[in-house]
Design a protein around this motif. Sequence first.
Motif, short mmCIF file in Angstrom:
data_model
loop_
_atom_site.label_atom_id
_atom_site.label_comp_id
_atom_site.label_asym_id
_atom_site.label_seq_id
_atom_site.Cartn_x
_atom_site.Cartn_y
_atom_site.Cartn_z
N ASP A 192 -2.16 50.99 -76.72
CA ASP A 192 -2.28 52.34 -76.19
C ASP A 192 -2.63 52.26 -74.69
O ASP A 192 -3.29 51.32 -74.25
N ASP A 193 -2.20 53.28 -73.90
CA ASP A 193 -2.43 53.24 -72.45
C ASP A 193 -3.91 53.25 -72.07
O ASP A 193 -4.28 52.91 -70.95
N SER A 194 -4.77 53.68 -73.02
CA SER A 194 -6.20 53.68 -72.69
C SER A 194 -6.92 52.48 -73.31
O SER A 194 -8.14 52.37 -73.20
N PHE B 205 0.34 58.39 -61.61
CA PHE B 205 -0.05 57.59 -62.77
C PHE B 205 -1.38 56.92 -62.40
O PHE B 205 -1.46 55.72 -62.22
N ALA B 206 -2.39 57.76 -62.24
CA ALA B 206 -3.61 57.32 -61.56
C ALA B 206 -4.44 56.32 -62.37
O ALA B 206 -5.20 55.54 -61.82
N GLY B 207 -4.31 56.39 -63.71
CA GLY B 207 -5.10 55.48 -64.53
C GLY B 207 -6.55 55.90 -64.57
O GLY B 207 -6.91 57.04 -64.27
N ARG B 208 -7.43 54.94 -64.89
CA ARG B 208 -8.84 55.29 -65.09
C ARG B 208 -9.70 54.97 -63.86
O ARG B 208 -10.93 55.02 -63.93
N ARG C 10 -11.00 52.63 -62.49
CA ARG C 10 -11.78 51.39 -62.39
C ARG C 10 -11.37 50.46 -63.52
O ARG C 10 -11.15 50.90 -64.65
N TYR C 11 -11.23 49.20 -63.19
CA TYR C 11 -10.82 48.21 -64.19
C TYR C 11 -12.05 47.72 -64.95
O TYR C 11 -13.18 47.94 -64.53
N GLU C 12 -11.80 47.07 -66.08
CA GLU C 12 -12.88 46.62 -66.95
C GLU C 12 -13.86 45.71 -66.22
O GLU C 12 -15.04 45.70 -66.50
N PRO D 122 -11.97 48.48 -58.26
CA PRO D 122 -11.46 49.85 -58.12
C PRO D 122 -9.97 49.93 -58.36
O PRO D 122 -9.22 49.01 -58.01
N GLY D 123 -9.53 51.02 -58.96
CA GLY D 123 -8.10 51.27 -59.13
C GLY D 123 -7.55 52.08 -57.97
O GLY D 123 -8.29 52.45 -57.04
N SER D 124 -6.26 52.40 -58.04
CA SER D 124 -5.60 53.07 -56.91
C SER D 124 -6.28 54.38 -56.46
O SER D 124 -6.38 54.62 -55.26
N ASN E 54 -3.23 62.25 -61.28
CA ASN E 54 -2.72 62.69 -62.58
C ASN E 54 -2.67 61.53 -63.55
O ASN E 54 -2.28 60.41 -63.19
N ASP E 55 -3.08 61.79 -64.80
CA ASP E 55 -2.87 60.81 -65.87
C ASP E 55 -2.74 61.56 -67.19
O ASP E 55 -3.54 62.45 -67.48
N TYR E 56 -1.72 61.20 -67.97
CA TYR E 56 -1.48 61.98 -69.20
C TYR E 56 -2.39 61.58 -70.36
O TYR E 56 -2.50 62.30 -71.35
N SER E 57 -3.04 60.44 -70.25
CA SER E 57 -3.92 60.02 -71.34
C SER E 57 -5.26 60.75 -71.23
O SER E 57 -5.90 60.71 -70.17
N ASP E 58 -5.66 61.42 -72.32
CA ASP E 58 -6.92 62.19 -72.28
C ASP E 58 -8.09 61.28 -71.92
O ASP E 58 -8.95 61.63 -71.13
N VAL F 291 3.75 59.48 -52.42
CA VAL F 291 3.68 59.58 -53.88
C VAL F 291 3.68 58.18 -54.48
O VAL F 291 4.64 57.43 -54.32
N PHE F 292 2.59 57.83 -55.15
CA PHE F 292 2.48 56.52 -55.80
C PHE F 292 2.83 56.69 -57.27
O PHE F 292 2.21 57.49 -57.99
N ILE F 293 3.84 55.93 -57.71
CA ILE F 293 4.34 56.06 -59.08
C ILE F 293 4.16 54.71 -59.76
O ILE F 293 4.88 53.76 -59.48
N ASP F 294 3.16 54.65 -60.64
CA ASP F 294 2.72 53.35 -61.16
C ASP F 294 2.60 53.36 -62.68
O ASP F 294 1.50 53.24 -63.23
N PRO F 295 3.73 53.51 -63.37
CA PRO F 295 3.66 53.62 -64.84
C PRO F 295 3.55 52.23 -65.51
O PRO F 295 3.64 51.21 -64.84
N PHE F 296 3.36 52.23 -66.83
CA PHE F 296 3.43 50.97 -67.56
C PHE F 296 4.87 50.67 -67.97
O PHE F 296 5.23 49.54 -68.23
N GLY F 297 5.70 51.73 -68.08
CA GLY F 297 7.08 51.53 -68.54
C GLY F 297 8.06 52.27 -67.64
O GLY F 297 7.79 52.45 -66.46
N SER G 151 9.90 55.16 -69.08
CA SER G 151 10.35 56.40 -69.73
C SER G 151 9.84 57.67 -69.03
O SER G 151 10.46 58.72 -69.15
N GLY G 152 8.75 57.57 -68.29
CA GLY G 152 8.17 58.77 -67.68
C GLY G 152 8.58 59.01 -66.24
O GLY G 152 7.98 59.83 -65.54
N THR G 153 9.62 58.28 -65.80
CA THR G 153 10.03 58.41 -64.39
C THR G 153 11.53 58.66 -64.26
O THR G 153 12.27 57.82 -63.73
#
Length: 381
Positions: free
Chosen positions: A4-6, A48-51, A53-55, A59-61, A84-88, A140-146, A148-150
Amino acid sequence: MPLDDSDPDKWHMKEHTEVKHRILRKYLTTWTRIVSSGNPEIHYFDGFAGRARYEDGEPGSPLLALDVANRSADLFDIFHCTYNDYSDENYQILKEEVKDKKNSCENNTQIDEVIFNEEFEDIAIPVLDSEKYSGLPSMVFIDPFGYSGTPFNVISKIMNLQSSGNEVFFNFMVDTIRRFLDDESKEETITRAFGSSDWKSIRKYTDREKQEEEILKLYVSQLKEEAGVKYVFPFQMKHPDKNVTVYYLIHATNHFKGFKAMKDVMFNEGADDNFAYLGSDHYGYEDEQTNLFEVTASEDLRIKELRERLLSRYNGDTVSFNDILKFAYLNTDLIDTHCRKALTTLESQDKIHVDRGSSTRGFKEEYDITFRPQNQRLTDF
Ligand SMILES: C[S@@+](CC[C@H](N)C(=O)[O-])C[C@H]1O[C@@H](n2cnc3c(N)ncnc32)[C@H](O)[C@@H]1O
């Protein structure tokens, strides 16, 4: 089962992510300087901002962008950030991290952030075309995992929304596309990603490298021919251990200054003039004296080739240093420093005359450079 993305396992910082972040931070710093000179308000959109901060705490983007905004605050009135991030789950973490980071920024009154929890393709155009942002230059930074969303039509529209100059910095997942080339259930999504079904002809290749090359070539050509983007430049990201391209970072802009700035950043982050992160080989050459020697020799050879190309192209002409930079950036893998070295040698060989006005040394974009017709001497000037 794909993660899962999260899933926290997806949020460990990898070496190529560090390289991606360095390119983003360095470019965003230069882009801010360039565009804020003509616009008091500018806009960074992390689709595709993500969370944030990494584990491992890195820092993330979204946080990198806030940091750039905070450090460059003397250049603009307002730095708008859309995240923006689509994962709740990622969205909730993103909101908290952005809030904390913004509170710690001394120039936070000049930062205006908005955070969405949507599908990128649903929100990108409504946001960029809104009254608030449509007059601003947007990066515009577009940083997906796959992939399909672009969909390509969204990327194309972003680049054509306004004349003030949107730019896209895109993590284009070559390997994911390549692995699904023969999967019929993915046909429609791949066609949407390319904005064309021409990708199907890549199926005839069996060699992995050839497939990677053709996928990139088609995408770059779609951006240039279909979306009408003037400058498109890719940076290759290889797998840390395998000799496989995981993704290409693709920069698309209609402004030469932006293109040049990104090429400079990518050149400096790339291994051995390759515009690439080479996985486990990436830093190896720095330790090996013989390889260092080879790097220098190959650079010397390429500067020599540049000198020859300049001499034959501009024989007898007067052009500005900026014209020479444009030629080199568009037609070679060399950058500013190489052009200066090539011209310094040509000047010492009396093959060019540089009009510096009252200055005596160096090269500025506006300086006129006259390439002497083959047998003309210094005394003729
Ligand atoms: C590679 S991560 C982003 C990393 C982040 N840009 C950084 O550098 O720190 C991709 C993120 O995009 C989100 N995502 C994936 N597909 C999406 C879509 N179609 N719309 C919006 N967000 C999406 C995922 O939840 C994930 O958090």
